[in-house]
Design a protein around this motif. Structure first.
Motif, short mmCIF file in Angstrom:
data_model
loop_
_atom_site.label_atom_id
_atom_site.label_comp_id
_atom_site.label_asym_id
_atom_site.label_seq_id
_atom_site.Cartn_x
_atom_site.Cartn_y
_atom_site.Cartn_z
N MET A 1 35.30 42.27 44.38
CA MET A 1 34.66 43.44 43.95
C MET A 1 35.27 44.72 44.45
SD MET A 1 31.27 43.25 46.34
CE MET A 1 31.37 43.49 47.88
N VAL A 2 35.05 45.88 43.80
CA VAL A 2 35.59 47.28 44.06
C VAL A 2 34.40 48.06 43.99
CG1 VAL A 2 37.73 46.91 43.43
CG2 VAL A 2 36.17 47.55 41.81
N LYS B 1 30.11 54.41 42.81
CA LYS B 1 28.51 54.46 42.75
C LYS B 1 28.01 52.88 42.36
CE LYS B 1 25.14 56.45 39.43
NZ LYS B 1 24.91 57.33 38.22
N TYR B 2 28.91 51.89 42.01
CA TYR B 2 28.57 50.64 41.97
C TYR B 2 29.50 49.75 42.46
CZ TYR B 2 25.04 52.63 38.45
OH TYR B 2 24.13 53.73 38.14
N TYR B 3 29.18 48.51 42.60
CA TYR B 3 30.04 47.47 42.98
C TYR B 3 30.43 46.65 41.63
CZ TYR B 3 29.83 48.05 47.96
OH TYR B 3 29.63 48.53 49.30
N ARG B 4 31.54 46.60 41.33
CA ARG B 4 31.90 45.95 40.07
C ARG B 4 32.85 44.99 40.29
NH1 ARG B 4 31.17 49.32 35.76
NH2 ARG B 4 30.51 51.29 36.37
N LEU B 5 33.02 43.76 39.65
CA LEU B 5 34.03 42.80 39.51
C LEU B 5 35.46 43.23 39.51
CD1 LEU B 5 32.67 39.83 37.09
CD2 LEU B 5 32.91 39.86 39.45
N TYR C 1 42.66 40.94 34.09
CA TYR C 1 41.36 40.09 33.97
C TYR C 1 40.71 40.03 35.10
CZ TYR C 1 44.02 38.07 30.15
OH TYR C 1 44.72 38.01 28.90
N CYS C 2 39.32 39.53 34.90
CA CYS C 2 38.50 39.17 36.13
C CYS C 2 39.13 38.44 37.24
CB CYS C 2 37.33 38.95 35.77
SG CYS C 2 35.96 38.40 36.84
N PHE C 3 38.74 38.85 38.53
CA PHE C 3 39.41 38.03 39.22
C PHE C 3 39.05 36.60 39.52
CE2 PHE C 3 38.39 36.01 43.45
CZ PHE C 3 39.49 36.28 44.13
N PHE C 4 37.99 36.15 38.74
CA PHE C 4 37.53 34.69 38.91
C PHE C 4 38.11 33.96 37.51
CE2 PHE C 4 33.99 36.54 41.61
CZ PHE C 4 34.31 35.94 42.55
N TYR C 5 38.46 34.69 36.49
CA TYR C 5 39.18 34.24 35.31
C TYR C 5 40.58 33.46 35.79
CZ TYR C 5 40.30 33.60 30.44
OH TYR C 5 40.95 33.00 29.18
N ASP C 6 40.40 32.31 35.40
CA ASP C 6 41.71 31.35 35.40
C ASP C 6 42.50 31.31 34.07
OD1 ASP C 6 43.51 29.37 35.29
OD2 ASP C 6 42.57 27.98 36.83
N LYS C 7 43.11 32.12 33.78
CA LYS C 7 43.99 32.35 32.71
C LYS C 7 44.71 31.06 32.16
CE LYS C 7 47.07 35.63 30.27
NZ LYS C 7 48.11 36.56 30.34
N SER C 8 45.17 30.43 33.11
CA SER C 8 45.90 29.08 32.76
C SER C 8 44.90 28.03 32.16
CB SER C 8 46.75 28.46 33.79
OG SER C 8 45.96 28.13 34.70
N LYS C 9 43.55 27.95 32.46
CA LYS C 9 42.65 27.16 31.79
C LYS C 9 41.70 27.87 30.88
CE LYS C 9 42.95 24.39 36.03
NZ LYS C 9 42.31 23.82 37.27
N GLY C 10 41.73 29.19 30.99
CA GLY C 10 40.88 29.92 29.96
C GLY C 10 39.55 29.55 30.20
N LEU D 1 27.81 44.64 39.53
CA LEU D 1 27.19 43.56 40.29
C LEU D 1 26.03 43.81 40.89
CD1 LEU D 1 30.63 42.37 42.06
CD2 LEU D 1 29.43 41.21 40.40
N THR D 2 24.84 42.87 41.08
CA THR D 2 23.75 43.25 41.85
C THR D 2 23.72 42.48 43.06
OG1 THR D 2 22.67 40.97 41.15
CG2 THR D 2 22.52 42.95 39.58
N ARG D 3 22.80 42.95 44.00
CA ARG D 3 22.84 42.54 45.37
C ARG D 3 22.85 40.95 45.25
NH1 ARG D 3 19.29 47.05 45.84
NH2 ARG D 3 17.36 45.52 45.30
#
Length: 113
Positions: A30-31, A35-39, A45-54, A11-13
């Motif tokens: 984020m985590v 060295k870097y902040y990442r999703l 799955y990414c925190f923002f991914y809604d698996k039920s809706k894809g 993730l960028t600033r």
């Protein structure tokens, strides 16, 4: 959603600022890997991914790296296309050149050589 599986997206600033502006708390999405902040991933799955809706829950506000995908930066090799993406064959040379300019900015901000 294949690109949202076990993501290592840095993730960028600006990404962080934009997502915080949506009302999300830092620890939710984020985590810091030392060295870097990442999703952040949840159940693979990414925190923002809604698996039920894809779908991505913040698609219009997603990180720049997600917007550029399947164009990626390979450390030591440069810009390329992720062959794992089902749409990798649709990327044009023009898109690669444009993405390269964006990646230069991102890499400079993140101090990646």
């Amino acid at each position: 959603g294949k690109c949202c599986t076990e993501t290592e997206m840095i993730l960028t600033r600006e990404d962080i600022k934009r997502i915080l502006g949506l009302g999300f708390k830092p620890k939710e999405f984020m985590v810091f890997d030392g060295k870097y902040y990442r999703l952040r991933n949840v159940n693979g799955y990414c925190f923002f991914y809604d698996k039920s809706k894809g779908v991505c829950r913040i698609y219009e506000h997603r990180p720049i790296g997600c917007k550029l995908y399947p164009i990626v930066y390979y450390v030591g090799k440069g810009v390329g296309v992720d062959p794992e993406c089902p749409l990798h064959h649709k990327i044009t040379r023009k898109q690669l050149k444009e993405a390269e300019k964006v990646f230069k900015k991102i890499l400079s901000e993140l101090n990646i050589k």
